[in-house]
Enzyme design. Structure first.
Site, PDB file in Angstrom:
ATOM      1  CG  HIS A  13      -1.889   1.131   1.237  1.00  0.00           C
ATOM      2  ND1 HIS A  13      -3.099   1.081   0.564  1.00  0.00           N
ATOM      3  CD2 HIS A  13      -1.832   2.349   1.816  1.00  0.00           C
ATOM      4  CE1 HIS A  13      -3.736   2.219   0.738  1.00  0.00           C
ATOM      5  NE2 HIS A  13      -2.993   3.013   1.487  1.00  0.00           N
TER       6      HIS A  13
ATOM      7  CG  ASP B 137      -0.652   5.939   2.288  1.00  0.00           C
ATOM      8  OD1 ASP B 137      -1.780   5.820   1.769  1.00  0.00           O
ATOM      9  OD2 ASP B 137      -0.302   5.320   3.316  1.00  0.00           O
TER      10      ASP B 137
ATOM     11  N   GLY C 138       0.806   7.012  11.501  1.00  0.00           N
ATOM     12  CA  GLY C 138       0.884   6.907  12.952  1.00  0.00           C
ATOM     13  C   GLY C 138      -0.205   7.615  13.734  1.00  0.00           C
TER      14      GLY C 138
ATOM     15  CG  ASP D 284      -4.933   3.960   4.637  1.00  0.00           C
ATOM     16  OD1 ASP D 284      -4.093   3.739   5.531  1.00  0.00           O
ATOM     17  OD2 ASP D 284      -4.659   4.545   3.572  1.00  0.00           O
TER      18      ASP D 284
HETATM   19 ZN    ZN Z   1      -3.353   4.887   2.311  1.00  0.00          ZN
END
Ligand code: ZN
Length: 212
Positions: free
Chosen positions: A25, A27, A137, A167
């Site tokens: 995954h 980002d 986090g 997510d």
């Molecule tokens: Zn993500």
């Protein structure tokens, strides 16, 4: 991969390859749609060179329609755009599908799942954000559970089989509840890369259900 050590990207990618995780995954943040900047094409290409599992690319960027082709060429297998970033969401989802990638749509915590009613047949994946996007986090927002339940009900009623991905703030402490609510893809960053033994952390999550 946002929580990975980028100075050891090949090793981190190899760790995920050898773990029970199903997808990578990634980002992508642009400093405009979200207040942070993460990484772009060169990093995705580098991960792709080592990865033996699909790349699930989550675009937290404004005007994603301008870059769909570039992300596909960089190695994305799944491309997810934000509902809030797309004026022409239907067009953008089909643009993704035309590249051969799977098309996903992501919802910020304040965006109701009901707003997807008219595109639900066009998506392969719905990503429910359980934190405000922009940073790794963060603490899990528990209202995401009821959103996932409502989304699952909508999908069952309409016989739609898209993935439901969560997510943000996902870990062993909430994985089971998320799966029970209807999620079938869990994104884990800090809870994996922050663990003493990431491979084992992934295995523990997988013993509860799916993980990316
Ligand atoms: Zn993500």
């Amino acid at each position: 991969m946002l929580a990975a050590d980028f100075s050891r990207l090949a090793e981190e990618t190899t760790m995920v390859n050898g773990s029970l995780a199903d997808w990578f995954h990634l980002d992508v943040m642009d400093g405009q749609f979200v207040p942070n900047i993460s990484y772009g094409f060169p990093v995705i290409e580098a991960i792709k060179r080592h990865a033996i599992k699909p790349l699930d690319v989550h675009l937290m960027i404004a005007s994603p329609e301008k870059y769909i082709e570039n992300f596909r060429n960089a190695g994305a297998d799944i491309i997810t755009v934000h509902y809030e970033a797309c004026t022409h969401l239907h067009r953008c989802l089909h643009q993704i599908k035309e590249t051969g990638a799977k098309a996903g749509v992501a919802l910020n915590p304040h965006t109701p799942v009901e707003l997807l009613s008219d595109v639900l047949e066009d998506v392969d994946l719905v990503l429910v954000m359980s934190v405000n996007p922009g940073f790794g986090g963060q603490k899990f927002i528990y209202r995401a559970l009821s959103k996932i339940e409502r989304l699952k009900t909508m999908m069952i009623e309409r016989n739609i089989n898209a993935y439901i991905e969560v997510d943000g703030g996902v870990g062993l402490q909430n994985a089971e509840r998320l799966l029970q609510a209807g999620a079938n893809v869990l994104v884990a960053g800090s809870s994996v890369f922050g663990a003493a033994n990431p491979t084992e952390a992934i295995a523990r999550m997988k013993s509860i259900g799916a993980i990316t």
